[in-house]
Design an enzyme around this catalytic site. Structure first.
Site, mmCIF file in Angstrom:
data_model
loop_
_atom_site.group_PDB
_atom_site.id
_atom_site.type_symbol
_atom_site.label_atom_id
_atom_site.label_comp_id
_atom_site.label_asym_id
_atom_site.label_seq_id
_atom_site.Cartn_x
_atom_site.Cartn_y
_atom_site.Cartn_z
ATOM 1 N N ALA A 162 122.358 80.319 64.977
ATOM 2 C CA ALA A 162 122.277 81.644 64.352
ATOM 3 C C ALA A 162 123.549 81.859 63.543
ATOM 4 C CB ALA A 162 122.102 82.742 65.399
ATOM 5 N N GLU A 163 123.446 82.654 62.485
ATOM 6 C CA GLU A 163 124.524 82.738 61.503
ATOM 7 C C GLU A 163 125.879 83.217 62.003
ATOM 8 O OE1 GLU A 163 121.533 86.000 60.129
ATOM 9 O OE2 GLU A 163 121.476 84.109 61.210
#
Length: 666
Positions: free
Chosen positions: A342-343
């Site tokens: 996830a970013e």
């Protein structure tokens, strides 16, 4: 980590430890205040609330100090809870003048000031904004990137401006080496509000109980090197010299003020979770403890998307419906076959969903968010699963702005422009959509009030034409059908069982997609039991299981995880060996891997007969191996009954070592 926790009053000899109110009073009119964190993760909520309270007061003390006004607020991701906490409280006329955010969903009150043209507003993609902190720290004029070309961040499509009041260009279009780039301009940061777990009186900060490290270090450096102030909120204070230098994320030289949170709900691990040891990587939990999703529209979409997962790939999962892909991967016991990310910086494990989005269970690593975007922007993602809110005939996508509601791009633009393969996930319509699965078929009980496939998107977060120019592979996955992006626009390629193409799809779109020969979606998606994805992912292409070593005259047969359930597989097996050996004009030695081999009892005799025939015709000798003792015993007994060499070795190395000594069987 073992530290000596000491009373705050006794431990502070530097004067850095102050109350939240005292730190907030240091913010001056016109300051640019950058707020660190990712939603509620890493959010210095107590300091933010103190700033809001000071501005709202009318007492003489506040008057004598003066109220900060006309602030510029900068943040990467939604520093609020969408209701009453966090930066939501800073939505006061006069307090703020300009807002620059990467993602806005959880701060709707601030956006209302923008929508009402009361303040200036910008939406800058998350990756360039987090990178900009590093460039500001390094004294550079700005950040140069191709991220945002063809989207609303491109000056030709608005340059990130959100209203008429916003006129200054913060993003410029430039040409470098004959290629177009966007230049995101740097600006000084006067105050950084960051968060950690433990501080010592000198300002050194660790983050052992935080779910993420996010943009904390980059932001602290940016403010310090701008000549600004760094305020750090922590849970506790340790004695000088007791923090492990390898665990210090923010050096004390960067920190001006330390605020020890006095309220538990001002220092929660995420916006919804006070503390989860798995999010802090203190423990690893069994993935079986994660709840399976009910078989609804979200799971149907997530299941179809999960069929695109590939072993050894690196994957990004976006917020919303894409979160379900992680849940399906866990249920199918295949999450360990690829690396989910996830970013904000989590790598591996199972990314959390809902209000815990950004955290992860059983993460392999947690890195700073700007580094995660370095990896993403450089092409490190094999695939990305992102939300689908609104799409048009060109394949453009809008997930960022809908009338008076601003979500913001977040990391969507970085990810969608740089991942090798893209999958956009969302329901076909929205607004009271109700579906059910009956006898393996999808039934639309009540269709959504609003169409999501429109002639032209309101806000261009993803450019279909830009993607096709770069030969990007893109699918749009819904509960009732799947589209593929082509140079002629969207093509309908799959339809759910039970769906009428005209009534349920074409009549619910504002444009006519390309329709040629759509196939039916996989029936496993619409059954209650698991789909068997792990087995499918581990299954090698049949021909790839046969490899001939000409130098040593050895044919390697990899039958690992092969399921032999019918006579057709036996015939393919026989034909493949024939096609390899007969052209050689001589027999070969064979080494066979039987790890996880699955032979149906009903065709056991036929398979063993084939083995004896193949051995007699094509092999000088055969050695077999399986790491499972059960498999060795089971297969050995069956081979012995057929007069085939029954010994099965424990490893490939052992089998290779004796292959030439094997006596040919007749």
């Amino acid at each position: 980590m073992s530290v000596a926790i000491v009373p705050t009053a006794r431990s502070d000899k530097t004067g850095k430890i102050v109350a939240a109110r005292e730190a907030a009073r240091l913010i001056r009119t016109g300051d640019t205040v950058a707020i660190g964190g990712f939603f509620g993760i890493g959010l210095a909520m107590e300091v933010i609330h103190a700033l809001a309270a000071i501005y709202g007061e009318t007492d003489t003390e506040t008057a004598s100090f003066g109220k900060p006004r006309d602030l510029t607020l900068v943040w990467c991701v939604s520093p609020g809870d969408g209701q009453q906490r966090g930066a939501q409280r800073l939505a006061q006329p006069g307090l703020v003048r300009r807002l620059i955010g990467g993602h806005w969903t959880a701060v709707p009150a601030l956006y209302q000031l923008v929508a009402g043209n009361q303040v200036e507003g910008y939406n800058i993609p998350l990756g360039p904004l987090s990178h900009l902190y590093r460039d500001i720290a390094a004294g550079k004029p700005g950040h140069l990137s191709r991220v945002g070309l063809g989207t609303f961040a491109d000056p030709r499509f608005g340059g990130g401006k959100l209203n008429e009041k916003t006129t200054e260009d913060l993003i410029e279009l430039m040409t470098v080496g004959g290629r177009e780039y966007l230049f995101y301009k740097a600006f000084p940061i006067n105050v950084a509000l960051i968060r950690g777990t433990t501080a010592d009186p000198e300002g050194n900060i660790t983050m052992e109980r935080e779910a993420l490290t996010v943009d904390t270090l980059s932001l602290a450096m940016a403010a310090h090197n701008s000549g600004g102030l760094v305020v750090a909120q922590v849970e506790r204070v340790a004695d000088v010299g007791t923090l492990n230098p390898r665990q210090v994320k923010i050096p004390g030289a960067l920190v001006d003020c330390i605020v020890v949170a006095t309220a538990a709900d001002h220092h929660m691990q995420t916006i919804a979770t006070p503390y989860n040891a798995a999010f802090a990587s203190e423990v690893r939990v069994p993935l079986t403890s994660l709840e399976a999703m009910p078989l609804d529209d979200r799971k149907i979409i997530a299941r179809r998307a999960a069929m695109e997962l590939r072993p050894h790939s690196v994957v990004n999962l976006g917020v919303g419906v894409p979160e379900g892909v992680a849940a399906v991967a866990a249920e199918e016991k295949c999450a360990d076959l690829m690396t989910l990310t996830a970013e904000p910086g989590v790598i591996g494990g199972i990314p959390a969903g809902g209000p815990n989005f950004g955290a992860a269970t059983n993460a392999q690593a947690v890195i700073d968010m700007p580094y995660q975007f370095d990896f993403y922007d450089g092409g490190g993602l094999d695939a990305a699963f992102l939300g689908l809110a609104e799409a048009d005939r060109e394949g453009n996508l809008n997930v960022s702005k809908f009338g008076p509601r601003l979500a913001g791009a977040g990391g969507f633009i970085n990810i969608s422009q740089n991942a090798k393969k893209l999958y956009f996930l969302g329901t076909f319509t929205c607004g009271d959509l109700d579906v059910s699965v009956v006898d393996g078929k999808l039934l639309i009980e009540r269709d959504g009030k609003f169409r999501k496939f429109v002639n032209q998107v309101e806000h261009r977060t993803f450019s279909g034409p830009y993607a096709t120019q770069n030969d990007k592979e893109v699918l749009y996955i819904t509960e009732r059908c799947v589209f593929q992006l082509t140079r002629h626009g969207l093509e309908l390629i799959e339809i759910a069982p039970g769906i009428d193409i005209k009534r349920d799809i074409l009549d619910r779109m504002d444009f006519e997609p390309v329709v040629r020969h759509p196939r039916e979606m996989d029936s496993r998606i619409f059954r209650a039991e698991p789909m068997g994805l792990r087995e499918e992912m581990l299954r090698l292409p049949f021909d790839a299981r046969f490899n001939y070593d000409r130098d040593h005259n050895i044919l390697f047969l990899n039958l690992s995880e092969l399921a032999v359930k019918g006579h057709a597989v036996i015939e393919r097996f026989r034909e493949r060996i024939r096609s390899i050996v007969e052209p050689l004009g001589h027999k070969v030695y064979a080494v066979v891997n039987y790890d996880g081999f699955d032979l149906d009892r009903d065709i056991e005799d036929a398979y063993l007969d084939a083995l004896k025939e193949i051995g007699d015709r094509y092999f000088l000798g055969v050695t077999r191996f399986a790491t499972s003792a059960f498999m060795r015993a089971k297969l050995g007994d069956a081979l012995k009954k057929r007069g085939v060499a029954p010994h099965i070795h424990e490893s490939e190395e052992e089998a290779r070592g004796v292959v030439r000594e094997t006596v040919p069987r007749t």
